[in-house]
Every structure is written in structure tokens, then in C-alpha cells.
Design a protein around this motif. Structure first.
Motif, PDB file in Angstrom:
ATOM      1  N   VAL A 578      35.604  45.441  17.479  1.00 19.68           N
ATOM      2  CA  VAL A 578      34.277  45.972  17.834  1.00 19.68           C
ATOM      3  C   VAL A 578      34.028  45.817  19.330  1.00 19.68           C
ATOM      4  CG1 VAL A 578      31.806  45.640  17.510  1.00 19.68           C
ATOM      5  CG2 VAL A 578      33.338  45.633  15.540  1.00 19.68           C
ATOM      6  N   GLY A 579      34.426  44.634  19.893  1.00 13.83           N
ATOM      7  CA  GLY A 579      34.227  44.416  21.331  1.00 13.83           C
ATOM      8  C   GLY A 579      35.013  45.384  22.159  1.00 13.83           C
ATOM      9  N   VAL A 581      35.953  48.371  21.376  1.00 16.05           N
ATOM     10  CA  VAL A 581      35.418  49.741  21.265  1.00 16.05           C
ATOM     11  C   VAL A 581      34.054  49.864  21.959  1.00 16.05           C
ATOM     12  CG1 VAL A 581      34.632  51.484  19.632  1.00 16.05           C
ATOM     13  CG2 VAL A 581      36.708  50.174  19.149  1.00 16.05           C
ATOM     14  N   SER A 582      33.268  48.827  21.836  1.00 20.81           N
ATOM     15  CA  SER A 582      31.883  48.919  22.349  1.00 20.81           C
ATOM     16  C   SER A 582      31.816  48.830  23.863  1.00 20.81           C
ATOM     17  CB  SER A 582      31.030  47.816  21.723  1.00 20.81           C
ATOM     18  OG  SER A 582      31.537  46.535  22.077  1.00 20.81           O
ATOM     19  N   VAL A 583      32.750  48.151  24.516  1.00 21.50           N
ATOM     20  CA  VAL A 583      32.697  48.010  25.979  1.00 21.50           C
ATOM     21  C   VAL A 583      32.821  49.370  26.659  1.00 21.50           C
ATOM     22  CG1 VAL A 583      33.930  47.081  27.975  1.00 21.50           C
ATOM     23  CG2 VAL A 583      33.397  45.600  26.054  1.00 21.50           C
ATOM     24  N   VAL A 585      32.083  52.282  25.480  1.00 24.44           N
ATOM     25  CA  VAL A 585      30.890  53.085  25.165  1.00 24.44           C
ATOM     26  C   VAL A 585      29.718  52.659  26.041  1.00 24.44           C
ATOM     27  CG1 VAL A 585      29.208  53.598  23.363  1.00 24.44           C
ATOM     28  CG2 VAL A 585      31.642  53.539  22.822  1.00 24.44           C
ATOM     29  N   MET A 586      29.541  51.381  26.242  1.00 20.11           N
ATOM     30  CA  MET A 586      28.443  50.886  27.066  1.00 20.11           C
ATOM     31  C   MET A 586      28.617  51.316  28.515  1.00 20.11           C
ATOM     32  SD  MET A 586      27.975  47.067  25.491  1.00 20.11           S
ATOM     33  CE  MET A 586      26.726  46.698  26.721  1.00 20.11           C
ATOM     34  N   ARG A 589      27.628  55.001  28.833  1.00 22.03           N
ATOM     35  CA  ARG A 589      26.187  55.182  28.791  1.00 22.03           C
ATOM     36  C   ARG A 589      25.544  54.772  30.112  1.00 22.03           C
ATOM     37  NH1 ARG A 589      24.395  52.937  22.799  1.00 22.03           N
ATOM     38  NH2 ARG A 589      25.362  54.664  21.601  1.00 22.03           N
ATOM     39  N   ARG A 590      25.964  53.718  30.746  1.00 22.93           N
ATOM     40  CA  ARG A 590      25.394  53.295  32.021  1.00 22.93           C
ATOM     41  C   ARG A 590      25.642  54.339  33.101  1.00 22.93           C
ATOM     42  NH1 ARG A 590      26.881  46.823  32.359  1.00 22.93           N
ATOM     43  NH2 ARG A 590      25.496  46.184  30.619  1.00 22.93           N
TER      44      ARG A 590
END
Length: 596
Positions: A578-579, A581-583, A585-586, A589-590
Motif C-alpha cells: 500500500v505504501g 502504491v500510495s506514494v 499517487v500522492m 496529486r500534489r
């Protein structure tokens, strides 16, 4: 002039005697083959001495002028020289020859053959006569005998020796029969009775274990000793003559010393000759007397025999004697109630006689062995006897241990236990009971009876295979026979008619036979009466609650550990994914926000 003649005659006499000594020395030096007897030796010495004396007497004895005086003086001088010089030399020669041990060993026949025909013929005839009629034989024998009775055999030997003139016991060592050792007797028997005595001794034996006879011909040694002895005796006589005629002290001492040496040699030869004559005259027989073998037998069951089953029996045989036993047989006799199954170690069973037989060709001293037989007993008899025997083809020293007996006792051992019974029963409910009975003994239990007594407050409902005696309030089960190692169970149902109290029940088992052990023939049980059925209720118990709580805490702990294992196994990898994949994506978005 007369004194001169007397001196000359004395010197001539001394010279003659010395010549006789020389002749004796010559005879001894020639050995025993020169003269066959003492008479020949003396005749030869006499002839030689007379011849020398005649030659000396032939010389002129009176005054014959100057030449005659010189001749007499010469003869006297020669005699004097012989006395003073040659006599010690001759004496020494006689002694050396007389005591010399290396006497020639060539046979008399060869010496006679070398002699002239006129002399050889009579001597050869004498030797042949000695060889034919006067042989010197030493006879010895050894007998090893097995006798049935040692005391009787020794008594018979004493009678045998007493009946032979000149026979006697040289040595005896009699052992008790219980020592299992041989007795030894040594006999001296006249040579003429040797063969007859040996035959009589062998007749005493049950078996002749060993026989040795020896004959040693000592004729040559015997003849040699006799001739040497006669020669030395002749030399001794000549020394005695010299001793009586000697005048000088030195010569007397020398002759006396030589005479003692010759005398000692004579005594030694006479001792040897006496020993030899004793051994020739009396034969020696050494007899060993052995008691018969001592066989013994033991019969022991392997394990505890019981009826309707196979039982093994061990037979141990031994020979405790000191001689071998031959043709040994071990037998086992079966009673009518025993059935033959197997005989190990090549045993043979005869159904007609009901006897098992084992055969052994020889059983040596101290040897032992074991046989085994397997039997099956199918009988209700309480006592059976097995008989076994061991015997051989020869007598036995102690027959008291040749038989063995095994006494078998078959007895029942009944036992009774509670197999199932409730601890509490509500009023009006039925209790089902189960009892286990059996026979732990090795014999049948006949006409067995099991009785369960019911107390007041308990009513009989039913009994599988049993009957109820209302008068005695007893449930009875009858069994015809309970075999060894057999177990069965029985069941009964009773009803509780009271609402409270403890109700004791007692059961016993018995048979017509008397048992040695009865402590396990009784079983007791107890029922608790209750006013109602509480079987479905849960009854609180501090101990049970603690155990339940402890078990609950254990279940929670085990659940927590399982959860931790699941999280560590699957949660950590999932969080990493999850970490990862989520990094991104974040970050995306920024950037978009920043672009706006």
C-alpha cells in the motif's frame, strides 16, 4: 751265602705274586667276554702264575762262580725293581680297570664267534641255554576299572592278594564314594602269577576302562652286572693278598685305598643287582578303581501350567561321576489327562506306553544337557503327576537322584469387579449395573455362583441371564464352568424407591472348589438416592470454575498469538505494498494542485 739265597727266594716270591696281579689286571681289562665264569678266570690266573714261578725256579740257586752270582744278583735286582717300581703301576692299572664303567656292550654271541672253534662251541651253548630258559623279564601293568561297589571290590582284591604266596599291597589310597574320585591300589605279585592276577582283577570290573601291560627284557643288563661283580670280587681278592704281603707303609696305604674303592663299587653293583632281581621276581600292578557314573535328573515346568493350554517342561540331566556313562536314556511318562504336543531335541513319543524317550550315546563326567517337552492338559483334575527317569547301560553310583517328579496343582482363582454403576439415581429411576467376573487361576472353576444383594429401597427390575430370589432379595447368576483366563460380564437393572440416602449393594462370586485366594471374590458399590433428576443441571464448583477460567484465559492468549502471527505474516507485506502504491499517487496529486 745263605742270607743271599734267602733274600733271592723272597724276591722271587714277590715277583710271582706281582705277576699274578698283572694277570688279574689283564683279565679285567679284557672285559666280561674273556671269561664266562669265575672258574675260568681263576684257572687262567693259576696257570699263568705257576708258569712264571717255574721259569724263575729253573735258574741256579747255589754258587756258580762269578757268572752264577751275577745271574742271581741280576734276578734279585730285577725282583727288587719290580717291587719298588712296577707294583704301584700294576695296582693302579687294576683299580682303573676294576672301577671302569665303560664296559664293552658287544653281545656274547659276537665275542664267542671271534673265539676259536674249540672254545666258542661250549660258550655259545651256554648263552643259548640262558636265552631259552633263564630270561630276566620285568613285568608291569596298569588297570583302570569301573566297579559296581567300591568296598566289595577292595575286599575282593585283598582276598586275591592273600591267596597268592609272596604277593602284597605296596600302596593303597581308598577314597569315599561321595568324593567321586578314583581309589588307587598298587600290588606286588610274583611274576609267575602275573597273568592270572590280571585276569582276576579284570573280572571284578563292570567295565575295563583302560589296560596296559609291559614286559622289559633285562637279561643283558642282569648278566653284565653279574660278570662285572665277579671280576671286581676277583680283583678284591688279589688286593687282599697284596695287602697281606706288603711291607712298606706307602704300599699298604695305597693298596688299602684301592681296596676300599673296589669294595664300594662292589656294594653299588650288588645294590643294583638286588633291585633288578626284586623287580624281576615281583611284578607291579597299579589298579585304579572308579565308582560308576552318577546320573541325576531335574524336571521343572516352564511357566505356570494351566488346563486347556500348552505347557512346556524342561528336563535337565547331568553326570556327576568321574567316568563316562554310555547308552543313556531319559524318559518322561505322561498321565492319562495329558496330551502330547511336541518333544524337542529329537525326542520320540510312544502312544502305546505314553512315554517320551531321548537317547544319548555317551555322557562324559561333569557334562549336562537339557531336553524339553510340550504338553496339553484337558482335565478337571486338581492334581497331576509327571514322572521322569534317567538311566544308562552301566550301574549308577547313586540311584536316588535318577528320578524326578513334577507335581502339578490346578486351582481356580475367581475375581469380580464393578464394570459400570451410576453414582446417583433419582427416586423412581432405574439404574443399570454391570459386573465383570473371571478366572485368574490355572484350573477350572466348576458350578460358579454370582450373587448381588439388594438393600431396602431398591427394587429388582431385570437381570440378563440371572434370576431374582425375592425372599433373600438377591440376584443370582449360575455358571457351570469358568475356564482359566476366561472373563465375562453380567448386567442387571434396579429401581430406586427412596428419595434420599446412600444405598449399598454387595456382590460375591464363589465356586464349589476351595480357593487359596479369596480377597478378589467380592465387589461393593453404592447408589445415592435423590428426590429428583438433577442430571441436566450444572453444579458450581470452585475448583471447576477456576479450571474453566484458566482454560478461558488460555484460549484468549492462544487467539492473540494467532492474530499476531496473521498480522506479521500478511499485514506487514500488505502495508508495504500500500505504501509503495500510495506514494506515487500522492506525488502526482500534489503536482496537479501546484499546477492549478
Amino acid at each position: 751265602m745263605g742270607r743271599l739265597l734267602a733274600t733271592g727266594r723272597r724276591r722271587v716270591l714277590v715277583a710271582v705274586l706281582l705277576i699274578g696281579v698283572v694277570v688279574a689286571a689283564f683279565a679285567v681289562a679284557r672285559g666280561p667276554g674273556a671269561f664266562e665264569d669265575e672258574a675260568s678266570l681263576v684257572q687262567f690266573q693259576t696257570e699263568a702264575t705257576d708258569s712264571a714261578a717255574q721259569r724263575l725256579q729253573a735258574a741256579p740257586a747255589g754258587p756258580q762262580g762269578a757268572s752264577g752270582e751275577r745271574g742271581a744278583a741280576g734276578a734279585s735286582g730285577a725282583a727288587e725293581r719290580m717291587v719298588t717300581v712296577e707294583r704301584p703301576v700294576v695296582v693302579e692299572k687294576v683299580v682303573e680297570v676294576a672301577v671302569e664303567k665303560a664296559v664293552t656292550r658287544e653281545s656274547a654271541a659276537s665275542r664267542v664267534a671271534a673265539a676259536p672253534a674249540s672254545v666258542a662251541a661250549p660258550r655259545l651253548a651256554a648263552i643259548q641255554e640262558l636265552a631259552a630258559s633263564d630270561r630276566q623279564i620285568i613285568r608291569n601293568g596298569t588297570l583302570v576299572l569301573m566297579v559296581a561297589n567300591l568296598e566289595d571290590a577292595v575286599g575282593t582284591i585283598r582276598d586275591l592278594v592273600a591267596g597268592i604266596p609272596g604277593a602284597f599291597f605296596a600302596n593303597s589310597e581308598i577314597k569315599p564314594v561321595r568324593d567321586r574320585r578314583p581309589s588307587i591300589v598298587t600290588l606286588r605279585i610274583p611274576a609267575a602269577a602275573f597273568d592270572e592276577a590280571v585276569a582276576n582283577l579284570k573280572a571284578l570290573a563292570v567295565e575295563v576302562l583302560e589296560e596296559q601291560t609291559r614286559a622289559e627284557d633285562v637279561t643283558e643288563a642282569y648278566t653284565d652286572l653279574n660278570i662285572r661283580l665277579r671280576n671286581l670280587e676277583a680283583a678284591e681278592e688279589q688286593f687282599r693278598v697284596l695287602f697281606e704281603r706288603a711291607e712298606r707303609v706307602q704300599n699298604i696305604l695305597e693298596i688299602q685305598d684301592r681296596l676300599q674303592r673296589v669294595r664300594g663299587e662292589i656294594e653299588r653293583l650288588r645294590g643294583q643287582l638286588n633291585v633288578l632281581e626284586d623287580r624281576v621276581a615281583l611284578a607291579t600292578v597299579r589298579v585304579q578303581l572308579h565308582p560308576p557314573p552318577d546320573l541325576s535328573l531335574e524336571l521343572v515346568p516352564q511357566g505356570v501350567p494351566f488346563v486347556y493350554g500348552e505347557s512346556a517342561f524342561r528336563l535337565t540331566y547331568r553326570n556327576d561321576g568321574n567316568v563316562r556313562a554310555k547308552d543313556v536314556e531319559v524318559t518322561l511318562t505322561l498321565p492319562q489327562q495329558a496330551a502330547f504336543v511336541e518333544a524337542r531335541s529329537n525326542g520320540i513319543y510312544d502312544p502305546a506306553t505314553r512315554v517320551v524317550t531321548w537317547k544319548i550315546s555317551e555322557l562324559h563326567p561333569s557334562d549336562q544337557g537339557t531336553f524339553a517337552a510340550v504338553l496339553r492338559f484337558e482335565t478337571a483334575a486338581r492334581v497331576l503327576t509327571l514322572d521322569a527317569e534317567v538311566h544308562a547301560g552301566t550301574p549308577d553310583a547313586d540311584e536316588s537322584n535318577n528320578a524326578a517328579t513334577a507335581k502339578l496343582t490346578f486351582e481356580p482363582d475367581l475375581m469380580l469387579t464393578v464394570l459400570h454403576a451410576p453414582s446417583a439415581v433419582a427416586q423412581g429411576d432405574t439404574a443399570n449395573l454391570a459386573l465383570l467376573y473371571g478366572n485368574a487361576g490355572n484350573g477350572d472353576a466348576e458350578r460358579v455362583s454370582i450373587r448381588l444383594s439388594l438393600p431396602a429401597g431398591v427394587t429388582f427390575v431385570s437381570a440378563v441371564g440371572g434370576r431374582y430370589d425375592a425372599d433373600e432379595r438377591v440376584i443370582v447368576w449360575d455358571v457351570d464352568r469358568v475356564r482359566p483366563h476366561e472373563e465375562q460380564h453380567i448386567e442387571a437393572s434396579v429401581r430406586v424407591d427412596v428419595e434420599a440416602g446412600r444405598l449399598p449393594l454387595s456382590a460375591v462370586i464363589a465356586a464349589t472348589e476351595t480357593e487359596r485366594v479369596t480377597y478378589n471374590n467380592r465387589a461393593d458399590l453404592s447408589l445415592a438416592a435423590l428426590p429428583e433428576d438433577v442430571s441436566g443441571r450444572t453444579v458450581w464448583s470452585p475448583g471447576q470454575t477456576f479450571r474453566d477460567s484458566f482454560e478461558t484465559l488460555g484460549d484468549v492468549a492462544r487467539g492473540a498469538v494467532d492474530l499476531l502471527i496473521w498480522v506479521s505474516t500478511f499485514g506487514v507485506p500488505l502495508a508495504v505494498i500500500v505504501g509503495v502504491v500510495s506514494v506515487p499517487v500522492m506525488l502526482i496529486r500534489r503536482r496537479r494542485r501546484a499546477a492549478r
